[in-house]
Design a protein around this motif. Structure first.
Motif, mmCIF file in Angstrom:
data_model
loop_
_atom_site.group_PDB
_atom_site.id
_atom_site.type_symbol
_atom_site.label_atom_id
_atom_site.label_comp_id
_atom_site.label_asym_id
_atom_site.label_seq_id
_atom_site.Cartn_x
_atom_site.Cartn_y
_atom_site.Cartn_z
ATOM 1 N N VAL A 108 0.858 -1.179 0.000
ATOM 2 C CA VAL A 108 0.000 0.000 0.000
ATOM 3 C C VAL A 108 0.896 1.232 0.000
ATOM 4 C CG1 VAL A 108 -1.621 1.356 1.361
ATOM 5 C CG2 VAL A 108 -1.945 -1.113 1.136
ATOM 6 N N ARG A 109 0.709 2.076 -1.001
ATOM 7 C CA ARG A 109 1.542 3.273 -1.145
ATOM 8 C C ARG A 109 0.614 4.466 -1.345
ATOM 9 N NH1 ARG A 109 6.933 4.436 -1.947
ATOM 10 N NH2 ARG A 109 7.531 5.999 -3.496
ATOM 11 N N MET A 110 0.729 5.446 -0.453
ATOM 12 C CA MET A 110 -0.171 6.597 -0.481
ATOM 13 C C MET A 110 0.647 7.872 -0.520
ATOM 14 S SD MET A 110 -2.989 5.261 2.306
ATOM 15 C CE MET A 110 -4.304 6.300 1.651
ATOM 16 N N ARG A 111 -0.041 8.958 -0.878
ATOM 17 C CA ARG A 111 0.697 10.220 -0.979
ATOM 18 C C ARG A 111 -0.110 11.376 -0.385
ATOM 19 N NH1 ARG A 111 -3.201 13.250 -3.961
ATOM 20 N NH2 ARG A 111 -3.527 12.374 -6.043
ATOM 21 N N ALA A 112 0.635 12.308 0.212
ATOM 22 C CA ALA A 112 0.098 13.625 0.540
ATOM 23 C C ALA A 112 0.702 14.582 -0.472
ATOM 24 C CB ALA A 112 0.479 14.031 1.957
ATOM 25 N N ALA A 113 -0.116 15.455 -1.034
ATOM 26 C CA ALA A 113 0.352 16.316 -2.126
ATOM 27 C C ALA A 113 0.059 17.781 -1.804
ATOM 28 C CB ALA A 113 -0.318 15.901 -3.436
ATOM 29 N N PRO A 114 0.829 18.361 -0.891
ATOM 30 C CA PRO A 114 0.551 19.744 -0.483
ATOM 31 C C PRO A 114 0.979 20.768 -1.525
ATOM 32 C CG PRO A 114 2.520 18.940 0.627
ATOM 33 C CD PRO A 114 1.940 17.766 -0.121
ATOM 34 N N ASN A 115 0.250 21.879 -1.545
ATOM 35 C CA ASN A 115 0.679 23.062 -2.272
ATOM 36 C C ASN A 115 1.520 23.889 -1.299
ATOM 37 O OD1 ASN A 115 0.940 25.421 -3.764
ATOM 38 N ND2 ASN A 115 -1.111 26.142 -3.274
ATOM 39 N N PRO A 116 2.802 24.092 -1.568
ATOM 40 C CA PRO A 116 3.670 24.750 -0.575
ATOM 41 C C PRO A 116 3.542 26.271 -0.579
ATOM 42 C CG PRO A 116 4.960 24.177 -2.500
ATOM 43 C CD PRO A 116 3.575 23.643 -2.751
ATOM 44 N N ASN A 117 2.336 26.760 -0.281
ATOM 45 C CA ASN A 117 2.159 28.216 -0.248
ATOM 46 C C ASN A 117 2.149 28.760 1.168
ATOM 47 O OD1 ASN A 117 -0.318 27.062 0.359
ATOM 48 N ND2 ASN A 117 -1.517 28.657 -0.642
ATOM 49 N N GLY A 118 2.449 27.919 2.144
ATOM 50 C CA GLY A 118 2.544 28.369 3.524
ATOM 51 C C GLY A 118 2.496 27.179 4.464
ATOM 52 N N PRO A 119 2.834 27.382 5.750
ATOM 53 C CA PRO A 119 2.729 26.291 6.723
ATOM 54 C C PRO A 119 1.297 25.782 6.816
ATOM 55 C CG PRO A 119 3.985 28.134 7.618
ATOM 56 C CD PRO A 119 3.361 28.619 6.347
ATOM 57 N N TRP A 120 1.120 24.624 7.373
ATOM 58 C CA TRP A 120 -0.190 23.973 7.415
ATOM 59 C C TRP A 120 -1.081 24.487 8.535
ATOM 60 C CZ3 TRP A 120 1.151 18.110 6.520
ATOM 61 C CH2 TRP A 120 1.163 17.859 5.138
ATOM 62 N N HIS A 121 -2.376 24.618 8.223
ATOM 63 C CA HIS A 121 -3.362 24.800 9.278
ATOM 64 C C HIS A 121 -3.887 23.430 9.698
ATOM 65 C CE1 HIS A 121 -6.521 24.130 6.310
ATOM 66 N NE2 HIS A 121 -6.176 25.200 5.617
ATOM 67 N N ILE A 122 -4.769 23.399 10.673
ATOM 68 C CA ILE A 122 -5.202 22.130 11.262
ATOM 69 C C ILE A 122 -5.889 21.240 10.227
ATOM 70 C CG2 ILE A 122 -6.634 21.088 13.061
ATOM 71 C CD1 ILE A 122 -6.311 23.770 14.592
ATOM 72 N N GLY A 123 -6.665 21.853 9.330
ATOM 73 C CA GLY A 123 -7.348 21.061 8.320
ATOM 74 C C GLY A 123 -6.395 20.294 7.429
#
Length: 571
Positions: A108-123
């Protein structure tokens, strides 16, 4: 409030305080009691100004009971509710449902794919929290892919790449692989050329408005039947930067008659004149759209399962056209609803938070008023608590609400045992003490006698919070000190023992010395609060998580020359 109603309020408050304490195996909290109490008893609401004071006294008495005594008392008052708590404790091992068709894959291989426009909020934390849990369950792998292929409308922040990785580390996970999409332009170009050769793409110079009209009418773009050689040549010119923004795009050839217009010949590449902020990618002008880039990367990096928002169902449908051209197998998809977070006035939006920081409305990403992971970390809330609360939301397609009280409850279980206790008094009123000892000796931790006691001087008088000041002739119990009675402007020791508290006749309050205190600025989500703490608080270390009794847990941030700063964690 008449006596009968007051007795009802106390009785109901005791039940809910015990439920709160037993469920979370910690001290009860006034705020956590207030909500269900008023919800179940609407006739209490006209007396909303008086009830918090009554609850405070009840909570103090409940918190003085041992764990066994709390459970025994709850069994008498509310046996069915206690049974429900015990059933929860014996429940399913997993909050999350099984992933579909796991046995069809070697890993099982999964990914998180953030847009790096700022640090993360809780959501944002929901994705890595859930993926991390699935990785542990299935002994799988976890890819972090920065989807940074929009240098204009979702322009990356160069500091956000490391900030997001720090946030993931804070949550307790380590990615098996980290990928930057902006490093992979040549890979996307190669697959675009293959798609053109397969008859799956064509270059189009229609304006956006013109193509939209044609698409909505189910009519083909005049460029749709362009020969492949011309398309290859014009795409090469796009890659070489020979077109300006809006002049030329590469479209995936789908079904111009598809019942969903959003799937008709969608854009795979477009021109962007704004240089990418990363120097390594700053020369590129031809950029893939997210659906193309993400679809190609999911296949090439071996992703087996994708979790995405229910509002992104069209993304999978668009990408399947590309997968069909290449004869690839599409990953399993789990769609979920949005998560909403209570307790914050600030919108869960990176761009909104950045605007408030730039305007000076927030001190930074770790301002206690900001709903960010950096803020939670500085407040002393552990990443494990955030993960537990988010994983408990499951993967429902319905929108879900994250109550910060659930994060606080999880964190309380993690920090309560180690957090030493101190008194902090806000806006204190000073009273001389008559007839009592020179100092109080409350325990460093009520559940660990071996840790010893604190020494809180009282010889020069004490300060108490305005809402705790007793009326003339009334008694209060100064925690760790003695029972005192208000006589004029003084507090006089009565000689009563702790039985008056157990009988419910006397409220327990916290206090601080009138002299030799530590000035404290407590930073909270509702703004800064000033107060004075007992002298032993000055010996704590930066980073320590402590509990200000009857106020809440806090993280010691800094001991300055003029004041100490602490960040409020939760009740």
């Amino acid at each position: 409030m008449d006596e009968d109603l007051r007795e009802r309020v106390e009785r109901e408050a005791e039940k809910h305080a015990l439920l709160n304490a037993v469920k979370y195996e910690s001290d009860a909290d006034v705020g956590a009691v207030m909500g269900p109490l008023m919800g179940e008893n609407p006739d209490f609401r006209p007396h909303g100004d008086e009830i918090p004071g009554i609850i405070g006294g009840v909570v103090g008495r409940v918190n003085d009971l041992s764990t066994a005594e709390k459970r025994e008392r709850l069994e008498t008052l509310a046996p069915e509710e206690l049974a429900a708590i015990e059933a929860e404790d014996d429940g399913d091992e997993h909050d999350l449902p099984d992933l579909p068709n796991v046995d069809d894959y070697d890993e099982v291989r999964m990914r998180a794919a953030p847009n790096p426009n700022g640090p993360w909020h809780i959501g944002h934390a929901r994705m890595p929290a859930v993926i991390g849990r699935y990785k542990e369950r299935y002994d799988g792998s976890f890819v972090v892919r920065f989807d940074d292929t929009d240098p204009e409308t979702k322009r990356p922040d160069l500091e956000a790449y490391d900030a997001i990785l720090e946030d993931i580390d804070y949550l307790g996970f380590e990615p098996d692989e980290v990928i930057l999409a902006s490093d992979r332009l040549e890979t996307y170009y190669e697959h675009a050329r293959d798609l053109i050769d397969a008859g799956g793409a064509y270059t189009c110079s229609c304006s956006g408005e013109t193509f939209s009209e044609l698409k909505n009418d189910g009519e083909a773009c005049p460029h749709r039947e362009k020969d492949r050689e011309t398309t290859r040549r014009e795409f090469a010119a796009m890659v070489d930067g020979e077109y300006d923004a809006g002049e030329m795009v590469l479209r995936v050839r789908t079904d111009i008659d598809h019942k969903n217009p959003a799937l008709r010949d969608w854009v795979a590449f477009r021109m962007i004149d704004t240089p990418h902020p990363r120097e390594e990618a700053s020369e590129y002008r031809c950029w893939p759209m997210l659906d193309f880039q993400s679809g190609v990367d999911d296949h090439l990096t071996g992703v087996t399962h994708i979790i995405r928002g229910i509002d992104l169902q069209d993304s999978a449908k668009r990408q399947r056209f590309v997968y069909d051209y290449f004869d690839w197998t599409y990953p399993e998809v789990v769609h979920w609803g949005h998560v909403q977070v209570d307790a914050y006035d600030v919108q869960l939006s990176t761009s909104t938070l950045k605007e408030k920081i730039d305007a000076g409305d927030l001190d930074g990403w770790d301002d206690p008023r900001a709903p960010t992971l950096k803020s939670l970390r500085r407040r002393g809330i552990r990443g494990e608590a955030v993960v537990e609360a988010l994983a408990a939301l499951g993967t429902s397609t319905s929108n879900v609400d994250l109550s910060m009280s659930s994060v606080y409850a999880e964190n309380r279980e993690l920090v309560d045992d180690e957090a030493e206790r101190y008194f902090l008094v806000r806006d204190g009123e000073m009273f001389p003490i008559e007839g009592g000892p020179d100092a109080g000796h409350p325990p460093i931790h009520p559940d660990h006698e071996s840790r010893g006691e604190r020494t809180v001087p009282a010889a020069d008088g004490v300060v108490v919070e305005p809402e705790d000041v007793p009326a003339e002739g009334d008694r209060v119990w100064l925690k760790g000190y003695a029972c005192v009675r208000r006589e004029g402007d003084s507090l006089v020791a009565t000689g009563d023992d702790i039985d008056v508290v157990r009988a419910g006749d006397v409220d327990v309050i916290h206090w601080a010395p009138a002299t030799d205190t530590v000035a404290v600025r407590l930073r909270t989500p509702d703004g800064d609060v000033s107060g004075v703490a007992e002298p032993d608080f000055g010996a704590t270390e930066d980073g320590d998580v402590i509990q200000f009794e009857r106020i809440g847990f806090a993280r010691v941030d800094d001991h300055g020359d003029e004041e100490s700063v602490a960040y409020w964690s939760h009740p």
